[in-house]
Write a protein that holds these residues in place. Sequence first.
Motif, PDB file in Angstrom:
ATOM      1  N   PHE A  38       0.853  -1.179   0.000  1.00 44.93           N
ATOM      2  CA  PHE A  38       0.000   0.000   0.000  1.00 44.93           C
ATOM      3  C   PHE A  38       0.895   1.236   0.000  1.00 44.93           C
ATOM      4  CE2 PHE A  38       0.476  -1.677   4.277  1.00 44.93           C
ATOM      5  CZ  PHE A  38       1.056  -0.620   4.947  1.00 44.93           C
ATOM      6  N   GLY A  39       0.307   2.385  -0.376  1.00 42.99           N
ATOM      7  CA  GLY A  39       1.078   3.606  -0.480  1.00 42.99           C
ATOM      8  C   GLY A  39       1.322   4.261   0.864  1.00 42.99           C
ATOM      9  N   ILE A  40       2.258   5.219   0.863  1.00 42.45           N
ATOM     10  CA  ILE A  40       2.604   5.924   2.093  1.00 42.45           C
ATOM     11  C   ILE A  40       1.404   6.684   2.646  1.00 42.45           C
ATOM     12  CG2 ILE A  40       3.838   7.997   2.872  1.00 42.45           C
ATOM     13  CD1 ILE A  40       6.354   6.857   1.758  1.00 42.45           C
ATOM     14  N   GLU A  41       0.562   7.228   1.764  1.00 44.08           N
ATOM     15  CA  GLU A  41      -0.616   7.948   2.229  1.00 44.08           C
ATOM     16  C   GLU A  41      -1.545   7.036   3.030  1.00 44.08           C
ATOM     17  OE1 GLU A  41      -1.096  11.174   2.158  1.00 44.08           O
ATOM     18  OE2 GLU A  41       0.888  11.329   1.232  1.00 44.08           O
ATOM     19  N   ASP A  42      -1.663   5.766   2.566  1.00 43.05           N
ATOM     20  CA  ASP A  42      -2.476   4.807   3.319  1.00 43.05           C
ATOM     21  C   ASP A  42      -1.875   4.565   4.703  1.00 43.05           C
ATOM     22  OD1 ASP A  42      -4.283   4.379   1.195  1.00 43.05           O
ATOM     23  OD2 ASP A  42      -2.882   2.992   0.245  1.00 43.05           O
ATOM     24  N   TRP A  43      -0.556   4.459   4.730  1.00 39.34           N
ATOM     25  CA  TRP A  43       0.135   4.236   6.003  1.00 39.34           C
ATOM     26  C   TRP A  43      -0.084   5.418   6.954  1.00 39.34           C
ATOM     27  CZ3 TRP A  43       1.903   1.090   9.343  1.00 39.34           C
ATOM     28  CH2 TRP A  43       2.855   1.476  10.291  1.00 39.34           C
ATOM     29  N   ILE A  44       0.065   6.640   6.449  1.00 38.18           N
ATOM     30  CA  ILE A  44      -0.127   7.837   7.260  1.00 38.18           C
ATOM     31  C   ILE A  44      -1.549   7.894   7.820  1.00 38.18           C
ATOM     32  CG2 ILE A  44      -0.232  10.370   7.206  1.00 38.18           C
ATOM     33  CD1 ILE A  44       2.589   9.338   7.240  1.00 38.18           C
ATOM     34  N   SER A  45      -2.517   7.351   7.080  1.00 38.14           N
ATOM     35  CA  SER A  45      -3.922   7.448   7.498  1.00 38.14           C
ATOM     36  C   SER A  45      -4.215   6.681   8.782  1.00 38.14           C
ATOM     37  CB  SER A  45      -4.846   6.935   6.382  1.00 38.14           C
ATOM     38  OG  SER A  45      -4.732   5.521   6.235  1.00 38.14           O
ATOM     39  N   VAL A  46      -3.407   5.677   9.123  1.00 37.64           N
ATOM     40  CA  VAL A  46      -3.641   4.928  10.362  1.00 37.64           C
ATOM     41  C   VAL A  46      -2.746   5.409  11.504  1.00 37.64           C
ATOM     42  CG1 VAL A  46      -4.448   2.867   9.165  1.00 37.64           C
ATOM     43  CG2 VAL A  46      -2.020   3.063   9.760  1.00 37.64           C
ATOM     44  N   ILE A  47      -1.959   6.456  11.250  1.00 36.88           N
ATOM     45  CA  ILE A  47      -1.153   7.064  12.315  1.00 36.88           C
ATOM     46  C   ILE A  47      -2.036   8.034  13.090  1.00 36.88           C
ATOM     47  CG2 ILE A  47       0.896   8.451  12.851  1.00 36.88           C
ATOM     48  CD1 ILE A  47       1.604   5.805  11.594  1.00 36.88           C
ATOM     49  N   VAL A  70      -3.394  11.237  14.601  1.00 38.66           N
ATOM     50  CA  VAL A  70      -3.223  12.574  14.027  1.00 38.66           C
ATOM     51  C   VAL A  70      -2.193  13.406  14.784  1.00 38.66           C
ATOM     52  CG1 VAL A  70      -5.530  12.705  13.017  1.00 38.66           C
ATOM     53  CG2 VAL A  70      -5.191  13.401  15.388  1.00 38.66           C
ATOM     54  N   ARG A  71      -1.999  13.113  16.075  1.00 38.62           N
ATOM     55  CA  ARG A  71      -1.042  13.882  16.855  1.00 38.62           C
ATOM     56  C   ARG A  71       0.400  13.576  16.489  1.00 38.62           C
ATOM     57  NH1 ARG A  71      -3.947  12.096  22.352  1.00 38.62           N
ATOM     58  NH2 ARG A  71      -4.014  10.187  21.086  1.00 38.62           N
ATOM     59  N   ASP A  72       0.608  12.432  15.787  1.00 40.14           N
ATOM     60  CA  ASP A  72       1.974  12.026  15.437  1.00 40.14           C
ATOM     61  C   ASP A  72       2.231  12.039  13.939  1.00 40.14           C
ATOM     62  OD1 ASP A  72       2.407  11.563  18.144  1.00 40.14           O
ATOM     63  OD2 ASP A  72       1.771   9.478  18.015  1.00 40.14           O
ATOM     64  N   ASP A 132      -6.017   1.420  15.921  1.00 42.63           N
ATOM     65  CA  ASP A 132      -6.388   0.069  15.489  1.00 42.63           C
ATOM     66  C   ASP A 132      -7.846   0.031  15.029  1.00 42.63           C
ATOM     67  OD1 ASP A 132      -8.012  -0.009  17.734  1.00 42.63           O
ATOM     68  OD2 ASP A 132      -6.720  -1.354  18.875  1.00 42.63           O
ATOM     69  N   ARG A 133      -8.323  -1.156  14.638  1.00 37.61           N
ATOM     70  CA  ARG A 133      -9.672  -1.285  14.073  1.00 37.61           C
ATOM     71  C   ARG A 133     -10.771  -0.933  15.082  1.00 37.61           C
ATOM     72  NH1 ARG A 133     -10.033  -3.364   9.129  1.00 37.61           N
ATOM     73  NH2 ARG A 133      -8.182  -4.353   8.216  1.00 37.61           N
ATOM     74  N   LYS A 134     -10.449  -0.943  16.396  1.00 40.80           N
ATOM     75  CA  LYS A 134     -11.426  -0.565  17.417  1.00 40.80           C
ATOM     76  C   LYS A 134     -11.393   0.933  17.736  1.00 40.80           C
ATOM     77  CE  LYS A 134     -11.206  -5.087  19.708  1.00 40.80           C
ATOM     78  NZ  LYS A 134     -10.895  -5.786  20.981  1.00 40.80           N
ATOM     79  N   GLY A 135     -10.486   1.643  17.056  1.00 41.16           N
ATOM     80  CA  GLY A 135     -10.362   3.070  17.304  1.00 41.16           C
ATOM     81  C   GLY A 135      -9.473   3.416  18.475  1.00 41.16           C
ATOM     82  N   VAL A 136      -8.736   2.414  19.004  1.00 38.33           N
ATOM     83  CA  VAL A 136      -7.856   2.621  20.147  1.00 38.33           C
ATOM     84  C   VAL A 136      -6.480   3.072  19.671  1.00 38.33           C
ATOM     85  CG1 VAL A 136      -6.740   1.522  22.117  1.00 38.33           C
ATOM     86  CG2 VAL A 136      -9.082   0.901  21.499  1.00 38.33           C
ATOM     87  N   SER A 137      -5.909   4.061  20.351  1.00 35.42           N
ATOM     88  CA  SER A 137      -4.570   4.549  20.029  1.00 35.42           C
ATOM     89  C   SER A 137      -3.532   3.650  20.691  1.00 35.42           C
ATOM     90  CB  SER A 137      -4.419   5.990  20.529  1.00 35.42           C
ATOM     91  OG  SER A 137      -3.180   6.529  20.143  1.00 35.42           O
ATOM     92  N   VAL A 138      -2.621   3.095  19.895  1.00 32.77           N
ATOM     93  CA  VAL A 138      -1.629   2.130  20.384  1.00 32.77           C
ATOM     94  C   VAL A 138      -0.224   2.657  20.102  1.00 32.77           C
ATOM     95  CG1 VAL A 138      -0.761  -0.227  20.218  1.00 32.77           C
ATOM     96  CG2 VAL A 138      -3.211   0.227  19.897  1.00 32.77           C
ATOM     97  N   TYR A 181      -0.702  19.444  18.658  1.00 34.12           N
ATOM     98  CA  TYR A 181       0.038  18.318  18.096  1.00 34.12           C
ATOM     99  C   TYR A 181       1.511  18.281  18.493  1.00 34.12           C
ATOM    100  CZ  TYR A 181      -4.050  17.551  15.132  1.00 34.12           C
ATOM    101  OH  TYR A 181      -5.312  17.304  14.682  1.00 34.12           O
ATOM    102  N   ASP A 182       2.088  19.444  18.805  1.00 32.00           N
ATOM    103  CA  ASP A 182       3.512  19.470  19.154  1.00 32.00           C
ATOM    104  C   ASP A 182       3.766  19.097  20.613  1.00 32.00           C
ATOM    105  OD1 ASP A 182       4.289  20.246  16.612  1.00 32.00           O
ATOM    106  OD2 ASP A 182       4.029  22.378  17.060  1.00 32.00           O
ATOM    107  N   SER A 183       2.727  19.162  21.430  1.00 36.22           N
ATOM    108  CA  SER A 183       2.882  18.892  22.862  1.00 36.22           C
ATOM    109  C   SER A 183       2.535  17.441  23.176  1.00 36.22           C
ATOM    110  CB  SER A 183       2.005  19.847  23.669  1.00 36.22           C
ATOM    111  OG  SER A 183       2.371  21.195  23.412  1.00 36.22           O
ATOM    112  N   GLN A 184       2.896  17.002  24.388  1.00 37.53           N
ATOM    113  CA  GLN A 184       2.733  15.585  24.713  1.00 37.53           C
ATOM    114  C   GLN A 184       2.402  15.416  26.192  1.00 37.53           C
ATOM    115  OE1 GLN A 184       1.816  12.639  23.573  1.00 37.53           O
ATOM    116  NE2 GLN A 184       3.506  12.633  22.132  1.00 37.53           N
ATOM    117  N   LEU A 185       1.659  14.347  26.496  1.00 35.50           N
ATOM    118  CA  LEU A 185       1.251  14.025  27.866  1.00 35.50           C
ATOM    119  C   LEU A 185       1.881  12.719  28.305  1.00 35.50           C
ATOM    120  CD1 LEU A 185      -0.600  14.642  30.335  1.00 35.50           C
ATOM    121  CD2 LEU A 185      -2.374  13.309  29.193  1.00 35.50           C
TER     122      LEU A 185
END
Length: 682
Positions: A58-67, A69-71, A98-104, A201-205
């Motif tokens: 798959f293309g890089i754009e597809d890969w970016i889509s599952v990252i 948004v903050r990263d 992931d497929r459940k919408g959880v950030s991993v 997006y530049d800050s972190q917790l």
Amino acid sequence: MQREQDRQAKLRPYVEILSFWGESIEDYLFVLDVEQQQFYFSSCIWEKYPLPFLDISFGIEDWISVIDVRDRNRVAEKLEEIKNGQTDQISLEHRMIDRKGVSVWVNCIGKCVSYEEGKPSIIAGSISENVVSKKIDQLTGLQNQTVLEKIFQDAFQKNETGYFLMLGIDDFKNVNDKYGRKYGDEQLKKLAEIIDKNLDYDSQLYRLDGDKFGANLVGYTKDSAKAFYDRIKTDFSIQTYSTVSAGAVGYPMDVNNYHNLYQYAEDALNQSKQQGKNKLSFFSLDNYKGHLFFIDLKEEILESIKNNFEGFYIYYQPVVKNEDGTLVKSEALMRWRSKQYGEISPVVFIPILEQTGLILEAGKWILEQATKQCCQWREFLPNFRMNINLSYIQLKDKRLMEIVFDALKKANLPGSAIILEVTESIQLQDYSYFNLLFYQLNKKGIQISIDDFGTGYSSLGYLKELRVDEIKIDRCFVKSIQEGGYNSHLIKNMIELAHSVNIRVCVEGVETIEERTVLQKLSPDVIQGYYFGKPETPDVFYEKFITKAKSGQPIVDDGERKVVSEKNNLLQKNSKNYLNLLDELDDIIYVCDVETYELYYINKLGQKLTGVYDYTGKKCYEVFQREEGGCSDCERECLEQGTFHTKIKKEKNVEFLIKEKLITWNGKPARLQIVADNGIKI
């Protein structure tokens, strides 16, 4: 065409390896075709993450889509660097959805295995969830303190700017104890969610220990950091009915290394908790030095107590009969001299004893020393008694009666020889507990006195509900009593009320012949204050007070004091013209007590600028700095009699010249300060 075939030939072995190993290991292997911007992954990654499956690539754009948004920006920037030949490897920790919408959180590493024209053409690597598992908090899914340290090490090297906020849920232990850990965990997750939602997006917790979180606010100013906290505070209180406090440190202006950053933020958070909670405190170096001073004192006090109370000693202040001024008892007052800092005020070291629990040992020590001293003086004055202070912590100690009775036994004293003082600034609302305690002490002849009466909680209720033998009316009611008015009527009513229920009255803080004269007419039972004598060492106390009392003399000659007072009154009349002159000056002028900082005088300009016209009884730092506990830049120790000490102070874009020296004011050592506007704008 041939070039494309050659590229595919180079790529094919790596893709075959993916197919071979992909099902055998937990990590997700990948190959990146840099030129075509195409990813090839082991097939199992599609099971967890919503990626399109087209011939395992798959293309890089597809890969970016599952990252997350903050990263995405960080990942996209790294991929662009590889494409441009600026780097030949990847090493990132970022979040995927992931497929459940959880950030991993995952760890992505890769390295170039083939070059074309000096640029990377094929990158091989892996995506791992296990590598970062030790860096991730299992409850909230946030990165932990290990990652935070690495982030700030890099930030300091890059000279980044911003604010670090440490946030914590107020009274979280009580939340866990009352509602259970499951409910507490939900509160932690809710706070994490609210903070994360408000971050850019530049800050972190990050999740820290206990109930604490760390927010790295990259590029924030002090105002924007405050606004960020206010949003968190509001959202959290609405959604949970709980409160959150925070401490903030600016970098690099406040700090330039991670160790101090964390320490300073924790200190600022503790300051917020101590000052009422549900607030944000910004790190202050002066406050931090005060905290270190507190730690130093605590360690030295502990060492002093271990070394048989080295540095501790007791002063004794006389208490006399109102009617004739003869000595009847004294109050034992604990003092402490630090090896490092010299004399430390009880206002400072007593709270340390209470906070550390060392007050129990110190209380036992002063009981033993004071009863022993009382026994010696009763050889000359058989009815002499000793007032000894108790803290709330001592009152709640189950061993208190045993300790008191043991001290009396060692000193060979009857219980009637001592009076235990309890300050009214602590709450004694548990009437049944304290009445039982006081009753058991009374059975041994030990009496109870309420100190600072009228300044604490439900004073009149004490007279009705508690078994007490004496009340001590505080100095704040004695000031200006000779002028009549409110204080005079109030003390008169207090005395009459106490006497109506057979409770003795001691009036504290008597300093002048005028106050003494008025009190003689109001008829309290006993009086205490500098008019009769300040606290003294045992030897001095004996020479000044016991020797007179043995022959039945009053310890102060009121007639002599009256002559001195009349001279002072004459001086005061002659000084009125001088004070009128000071009121006309364009500088702020004030005079205060050297030891207590209590204000004696403020000229009209000072009163106008501070808005304080009735300054009687107030401290200079309370009026001019709006601070509690004294000014951090106070230079009292530098002052001399008759010689001005000068300094420049900058405040609100204006430069001030401050001149101060020691003077004598109405016969007392005092401090004069003149504040002049230099006319320099900065």
